[in-house]
Design a protein around this motif. Sequence first.
Motif, mmCIF file in Angstrom:
data_model
loop_
_atom_site.group_PDB
_atom_site.id
_atom_site.type_symbol
_atom_site.label_atom_id
_atom_site.label_comp_id
_atom_site.label_asym_id
_atom_site.label_seq_id
_atom_site.Cartn_x
_atom_site.Cartn_y
_atom_site.Cartn_z
ATOM 1 N N ILE A 1 0.712 -1.259 -0.064
ATOM 2 C CA ILE A 1 0.069 -0.053 -0.039
ATOM 3 C C ILE A 1 0.787 1.130 0.047
ATOM 4 N N LEU A 2 1.994 1.135 -0.710
ATOM 5 C CA LEU A 2 2.870 2.333 -0.681
ATOM 6 C C LEU A 2 2.488 3.608 -1.186
ATOM 7 N N ASN A 3 1.403 3.634 -2.044
ATOM 8 C CA ASN A 3 0.789 4.789 -2.744
ATOM 9 C C ASN A 3 -0.554 5.095 -1.998
ATOM 10 N N GLU A 4 -1.093 4.369 -0.997
ATOM 11 C CA GLU A 4 -2.213 4.468 -0.265
ATOM 12 C C GLU A 4 -1.964 4.816 1.080
ATOM 13 N N VAL A 5 -0.725 4.983 1.610
ATOM 14 C CA VAL A 5 -0.544 5.409 3.045
ATOM 15 C C VAL A 5 -1.052 6.924 3.090
ATOM 16 N N PRO A 6 -1.939 7.359 3.890
ATOM 17 C CA PRO A 6 -2.395 8.805 3.895
ATOM 18 C C PRO A 6 -1.327 9.628 4.677
ATOM 19 N N THR A 7 -1.345 10.949 4.235
ATOM 20 C CA THR A 7 -0.336 11.982 4.423
ATOM 21 C C THR A 7 -0.772 13.344 4.185
ATOM 22 N N VAL A 8 -0.559 14.284 4.893
ATOM 23 C CA VAL A 8 -1.005 15.886 4.485
ATOM 24 C C VAL A 8 -0.066 16.201 3.531
ATOM 25 N N PHE A 9 1.006 15.627 3.127
ATOM 26 C CA PHE A 9 2.029 16.221 2.092
ATOM 27 C C PHE A 9 1.343 15.733 0.847
ATOM 28 N N PRO A 10 0.897 16.504 -0.114
ATOM 29 C CA PRO A 10 0.609 16.060 -1.737
ATOM 30 C C PRO A 10 1.486 15.312 -2.362
ATOM 31 N N THR A 11 1.349 14.062 -2.602
ATOM 32 C CA THR A 11 2.226 13.023 -3.047
ATOM 33 C C THR A 11 1.992 13.093 -4.722
ATOM 34 N N ILE A 12 3.145 13.185 -5.644
ATOM 35 C CA ILE A 12 3.100 13.241 -6.765
ATOM 36 C C ILE A 12 3.750 12.055 -7.361
ATOM 37 N N ASP A 13 4.931 11.944 -7.009
ATOM 38 C CA ASP A 13 5.900 10.992 -7.345
ATOM 39 C C ASP A 13 6.447 10.206 -6.020
ATOM 40 N N VAL A 14 5.987 8.925 -5.746
ATOM 41 C CA VAL A 14 6.299 8.149 -4.485
ATOM 42 C C VAL A 14 7.192 7.105 -5.160
ATOM 43 N N ARG A 15 8.244 6.988 -4.335
ATOM 44 C CA ARG A 15 9.448 5.902 -4.474
ATOM 45 C C ARG A 15 9.604 5.240 -3.237
ATOM 46 N N VAL A 16 10.166 4.003 -3.503
ATOM 47 C CA VAL A 16 10.400 3.055 -2.297
ATOM 48 C C VAL A 16 11.890 3.455 -1.771
ATOM 49 N N GLY A 17 11.876 3.798 -0.450
ATOM 50 C CA GLY A 17 13.029 4.030 0.318
ATOM 51 C C GLY A 17 14.102 2.949 0.680
ATOM 52 N N TYR A 18 15.047 3.089 0.952
ATOM 53 C CA TYR A 18 16.162 2.023 0.855
ATOM 54 C C TYR A 18 15.940 1.275 2.331
ATOM 55 N N CYS A 19 15.059 1.573 3.316
ATOM 56 C CA CYS A 19 14.654 0.936 4.279
ATOM 57 C C CYS A 19 13.838 -0.455 4.054
ATOM 58 N N ILE A 20 13.063 -0.148 2.830
ATOM 59 C CA ILE A 20 12.266 -1.264 2.572
ATOM 60 C C ILE A 20 13.195 -2.379 1.959
ATOM 61 N N ILE A 21 14.329 -2.117 1.084
ATOM 62 C CA ILE A 21 15.179 -3.086 0.495
ATOM 63 C C ILE A 21 16.070 -3.710 1.750
ATOM 64 N N LEU A 22 16.528 -2.860 2.808
ATOM 65 C CA LEU A 22 17.144 -3.539 4.007
ATOM 66 C C LEU A 22 16.439 -4.450 4.713
ATOM 67 N N GLY A 23 15.201 -3.929 4.877
ATOM 68 C CA GLY A 23 14.196 -4.733 5.862
ATOM 69 C C GLY A 23 13.901 -6.365 5.048
ATOM 70 N N TYR A 24 13.803 -6.119 3.840
ATOM 71 C CA TYR A 24 13.545 -7.487 3.034
ATOM 72 C C TYR A 24 15.003 -8.488 3.409
ATOM 73 N N ILE A 25 16.149 -7.870 2.972
ATOM 74 C CA ILE A 25 17.309 -8.731 3.072
ATOM 75 C C ILE A 25 17.451 -9.015 4.404
ATOM 76 N N GLY A 26 17.173 -8.085 5.556
ATOM 77 C CA GLY A 26 17.456 -8.581 7.018
ATOM 78 C C GLY A 26 16.590 -9.669 7.290
#
Length: 275
Positions: free
Chosen positions: A151-176
């Motif tokens: 649900i990367l693009n569906e997480v609510p936020t007050v900041f207007p989202t135009i270009d949402v990208r995956v952060g490096y924490c997701i990659i490190l979490g998967y590997i760990g």
Amino acid sequence: MPSQRTQEWMRTSLRTPGILIFGMVMAPCGWILNLTATVAPNWRTLNALPSSPPDEFIQQGIWEICRATTVQTRADCTLQDTEYFGSQVIEVAQGLMVASLVVTLIGLAVAIPGVRCWKDRPNWLLAGLGGILIFLSGVMTIIPIAWYTHILNEVPTVFPTIDVRVGYCIILGYIGGIFEILGGFVMFIGICRCCGGKNRGEKRVEQVTGARFDSRRQPARRVEVPSLDRARSEASSVPYSRDSLDEDVSFPRAKSPAARSANTSYGGRPYEADL
């Protein structure tokens, strides 16, 4: 009916089994990666923000939100977003990620006494229980990581989202999480003996003693040593031989002195003892 005799097993080496070494290496590596993914504020990145410079972006984690630019190295992490932190996935991620770190430490503390290599036989029960805890900690890491990515693009936020990208924490979490799942599962295999005892580095006592007995009864192998004596060839490359030197001599030899007789008398004046 007489009961079948329990088979006895013997360790072929005093080294720590490979499955325990694998688990004890993978678990700490996975814990370090999960720790980085938990505290770092980069689960996703919001780019191309309206009314903002083109080089400015927002990094969102599970504990804080930072505003950064591609020019400056320092980021402003004092941003607040109650709508983002109030979403269900963030609350679940906070609890599971912290629980995963704690469970991994407990699993290592349980497994270390069973993995000690200075004993004749490891404590497979403790090592297996530690492997189960490490496996569960990896699962607790994968659950929030996978949910947040879904649900990367569906997480609510007050900041207007135009270009949402995956952060490096997701990659490190998967590997760990994968490291911990693999390490815990491999350590858990040691509880049950499988593959003929190869997973534990063991063999049946009958196999070990039988192999030793057969090796003792085998006769010594005979090694053929080539002879160093060679027959003298008639057609020799040497133009002369030792015998020919004794038979044919082209120069006169010195005569050897005659042997003295034991009864030779003195040629001088005779003594009375000689009369």
